[in-house]
Design a protein around this motif. Structure first.
Motif, PDB file in Angstrom:
ATOM      1  N   GLY A  52       0.822  -1.212   0.000  1.00 28.62           N
ATOM      2  CA  GLY A  52       0.000   0.000   0.000  1.00 28.62           C
ATOM      3  C   GLY A  52       0.852   1.255   0.000  1.00 28.62           C
ATOM      4  O   GLY A  52       2.065   1.222  -0.185  1.00 28.62           O
ATOM      5  N   GLU A  53       0.190   2.382   0.223  1.00 31.60           N
ATOM      6  CA  GLU A  53       0.864   3.679   0.138  1.00 31.60           C
ATOM      7  C   GLU A  53       1.779   3.973   1.330  1.00 31.60           C
ATOM      8  O   GLU A  53       2.775   4.662   1.185  1.00 31.60           O
ATOM      9  CB  GLU A  53      -0.170   4.805   0.011  1.00 31.60           C
ATOM     10  N   GLU A  54       1.418   3.494   2.501  1.00 30.95           N
ATOM     11  CA  GLU A  54       2.221   3.786   3.694  1.00 30.95           C
ATOM     12  C   GLU A  54       2.995   2.549   4.120  1.00 30.95           C
ATOM     13  O   GLU A  54       2.415   1.517   4.427  1.00 30.95           O
ATOM     14  CB  GLU A  54       1.332   4.275   4.831  1.00 30.95           C
ATOM     15  N   LEU A  55       4.312   2.692   4.151  1.00 27.12           N
ATOM     16  CA  LEU A  55       5.176   1.580   4.543  1.00 27.12           C
ATOM     17  C   LEU A  55       5.569   1.700   6.008  1.00 27.12           C
ATOM     18  O   LEU A  55       5.672   2.799   6.546  1.00 27.12           O
ATOM     19  CB  LEU A  55       6.452   1.587   3.686  1.00 27.12           C
ATOM     20  N   THR A  56       5.806   0.550   6.621  1.00 28.80           N
ATOM     21  CA  THR A  56       6.347   0.552   7.972  1.00 28.80           C
ATOM     22  C   THR A  56       7.839   0.888   7.895  1.00 28.80           C
ATOM     23  O   THR A  56       8.436   0.864   6.813  1.00 28.80           O
ATOM     24  CB  THR A  56       6.188  -0.829   8.635  1.00 28.80           C
ATOM     25  N   SER A  57       8.438   1.169   9.020  1.00 28.79           N
ATOM     26  CA  SER A  57       9.880   1.452   9.054  1.00 28.79           C
ATOM     27  C   SER A  57      10.668   0.266   8.515  1.00 28.79           C
ATOM     28  O   SER A  57      11.637   0.437   7.766  1.00 28.79           O
ATOM     29  CB  SER A  57      10.335   1.756  10.481  1.00 28.79           C
ATOM     30  N   GLU A  58      10.265  -0.929   8.887  1.00 29.01           N
ATOM     31  CA  GLU A  58      10.955  -2.141   8.426  1.00 29.01           C
ATOM     32  C   GLU A  58      10.856  -2.283   6.905  1.00 29.01           C
ATOM     33  O   GLU A  58      11.834  -2.618   6.237  1.00 29.01           O
ATOM     34  CB  GLU A  58      10.360  -3.364   9.115  1.00 29.01           C
ATOM     35  N   GLN A  59       9.680  -2.010   6.347  1.00 32.60           N
ATOM     36  CA  GLN A  59       9.492  -2.091   4.900  1.00 32.60           C
ATOM     37  C   GLN A  59      10.304  -1.016   4.177  1.00 32.60           C
ATOM     38  O   GLN A  59      10.921  -1.282   3.141  1.00 32.60           O
ATOM     39  CB  GLN A  59       8.003  -1.960   4.554  1.00 32.60           C
ATOM     40  N   GLU A  60      10.347   0.193   4.737  1.00 32.43           N
ATOM     41  CA  GLU A  60      11.158   1.273   4.145  1.00 32.43           C
ATOM     42  C   GLU A  60      12.636   0.914   4.167  1.00 32.43           C
ATOM     43  O   GLU A  60      13.350   1.157   3.193  1.00 32.43           O
ATOM     44  CB  GLU A  60      10.929   2.584   4.887  1.00 32.43           C
ATOM     45  N   ASP A  61      13.104   0.331   5.283  1.00 36.36           N
ATOM     46  CA  ASP A  61      14.504  -0.074   5.394  1.00 36.36           C
ATOM     47  C   ASP A  61      14.858  -1.138   4.358  1.00 36.36           C
ATOM     48  O   ASP A  61      15.919  -1.086   3.730  1.00 36.36           O
ATOM     49  CB  ASP A  61      14.821  -0.589   6.801  1.00 36.36           C
ATOM     50  N   LYS A  62      13.956  -2.093   4.176  1.00 34.86           N
ATOM     51  CA  LYS A  62      14.202  -3.148   3.195  1.00 34.86           C
ATOM     52  C   LYS A  62      14.248  -2.571   1.786  1.00 34.86           C
ATOM     53  O   LYS A  62      15.123  -2.900   0.988  1.00 34.86           O
ATOM     54  CB  LYS A  62      13.129  -4.233   3.294  1.00 34.86           C
ATOM     55  N   LYS A  63      13.304  -1.688   1.472  1.00 34.38           N
ATOM     56  CA  LYS A  63      13.260  -1.054   0.156  1.00 34.38           C
ATOM     57  C   LYS A  63      14.529  -0.239  -0.097  1.00 34.38           C
ATOM     58  O   LYS A  63      15.126  -0.325  -1.174  1.00 34.38           O
ATOM     59  CB  LYS A  63      12.021  -0.158   0.060  1.00 34.38           C
ATOM     60  N   GLU A  64      14.991   0.530   0.906  1.00 28.82           N
ATOM     61  CA  GLU A  64      16.207   1.324   0.754  1.00 28.82           C
ATOM     62  C   GLU A  64      17.427   0.431   0.557  1.00 28.82           C
ATOM     63  O   GLU A  64      18.282   0.707  -0.289  1.00 28.82           O
ATOM     64  CB  GLU A  64      16.416   2.228   1.971  1.00 28.82           C
ATOM     65  N   ALA A  65      17.505  -0.665   1.331  1.00 25.24           N
ATOM     66  CA  ALA A  65      18.627  -1.597   1.188  1.00 25.24           C
ATOM     67  C   ALA A  65      18.656  -2.197  -0.217  1.00 25.24           C
ATOM     68  O   ALA A  65      19.719  -2.297  -0.839  1.00 25.24           O
ATOM     69  CB  ALA A  65      18.545  -2.700   2.241  1.00 25.24           C
ATOM     70  N   LEU A  66      17.505  -2.580  -0.740  1.00 22.26           N
ATOM     71  CA  LEU A  66      17.434  -3.138  -2.090  1.00 22.26           C
ATOM     72  C   LEU A  66      17.810  -2.099  -3.147  1.00 22.26           C
ATOM     73  O   LEU A  66      18.518  -2.406  -4.108  1.00 22.26           O
ATOM     74  CB  LEU A  66      16.030  -3.688  -2.369  1.00 22.26           C
ATOM     75  N   ALA A  99      22.296  -6.416  -0.126  1.00 21.63           N
ATOM     76  CA  ALA A  99      21.047  -6.069   0.563  1.00 21.63           C
ATOM     77  C   ALA A  99      21.056  -6.601   1.993  1.00 21.63           C
ATOM     78  O   ALA A  99      20.643  -5.902   2.926  1.00 21.63           O
ATOM     79  CB  ALA A  99      19.839  -6.609  -0.211  1.00 21.63           C
ATOM     80  N   ASP A 100      21.552  -7.831   2.190  1.00 24.26           N
ATOM     81  CA  ASP A 100      21.668  -8.389   3.544  1.00 24.26           C
ATOM     82  C   ASP A 100      22.615  -7.546   4.397  1.00 24.26           C
ATOM     83  O   ASP A 100      22.309  -7.230   5.549  1.00 24.26           O
ATOM     84  CB  ASP A 100      22.174  -9.832   3.500  1.00 24.26           C
ATOM     85  N   LEU A 101      23.765  -7.193   3.819  1.00 22.59           N
ATOM     86  CA  LEU A 101      24.718  -6.353   4.545  1.00 22.59           C
ATOM     87  C   LEU A 101      24.058  -5.058   4.985  1.00 22.59           C
ATOM     88  O   LEU A 101      24.174  -4.651   6.146  1.00 22.59           O
ATOM     89  CB  LEU A 101      25.935  -6.021   3.666  1.00 22.59           C
ATOM     90  N   LEU A 102      23.350  -4.402   4.080  1.00 20.75           N
ATOM     91  CA  LEU A 102      22.758  -3.108   4.383  1.00 20.75           C
ATOM     92  C   LEU A 102      21.624  -3.205   5.394  1.00 20.75           C
ATOM     93  O   LEU A 102      21.404  -2.269   6.160  1.00 20.75           O
ATOM     94  CB  LEU A 102      22.278  -2.442   3.095  1.00 20.75           C
ATOM     95  N   GLN A 103      20.928  -4.333   5.416  1.00 21.89           N
ATOM     96  CA  GLN A 103      19.882  -4.501   6.429  1.00 21.89           C
ATOM     97  C   GLN A 103      20.494  -4.817   7.788  1.00 21.89           C
ATOM     98  O   GLN A 103      19.978  -4.385   8.815  1.00 21.89           O
ATOM     99  CB  GLN A 103      18.903  -5.593   6.008  1.00 21.89           C
TER     100      GLN A 103
END
Length: 134
Positions: A52-66, A99-103
């Motif tokens: 959806g439009e609003e991501l959780t902090s965890e989802q934002e972190d995963k997206k940024e890492a990717l 991506a794993d490293l960045l997470q």
């Protein structure tokens, strides 16, 4: 001297340039390169569809890492981890490994981001024998 259109090596924008970060070596591309922008669009669409439009902090972190893993980091050297026996072993480069490293180590992301906007790294090498203007 006028405006130089050949000041930067445009191939480095996408291919990246080697940089040392915290003892490891990372080949980092310039921010907003075409690959980065394509990955950003794809991830925005995928995460919007999945969450959806609003991501959780965890989802934002995963997206940024990717995004950083696929859009900016092209390779690495001297990156290690402990194996099952507790020995330090090299970790082969892959987008998933980055991506794993960045997470696991989000403290590395600002260093990569800074290197990716550091314009001077992408300058063309000057020929030392080039004659100077009088």
């Amino acid at each position: 001297m006028g405006f130089r259109i050949d000041k930067f090596d445009a191939s480095k924008f996408v291919d990246g340039e080697w940089c040392e970060i915290m003892g490891g070596e990372f080949k980092i591309a310039r921010i907003n390169n075409p690959v980065y922008r394509d990955v950003k669009r794809r991830l925005d669409k995928r995460f919007r569809k999945d969450f959806g439009e609003e991501l959780t902090s965890e989802q934002e972190d995963k997206k940024e890492a990717l995004l950083v893993a696929e859009g900016l980091v092209r390779d690495w050297r001297n990156v290690t981890a402990l194996n099952e026996e507790g020995k330090e072993v090299p970790v082969p480069y892959s987008i998933e490994a980055v991506a794993d490293l960045l997470q696991n180590r989000p403290d590395v992301i600002p260093y990569i981001a800074q290197k990716s906007v550091d314009i001077e790294r992408f300058e063309n090498e000057e020929v030392s024998s080039q004659k100077k203007k009088r």
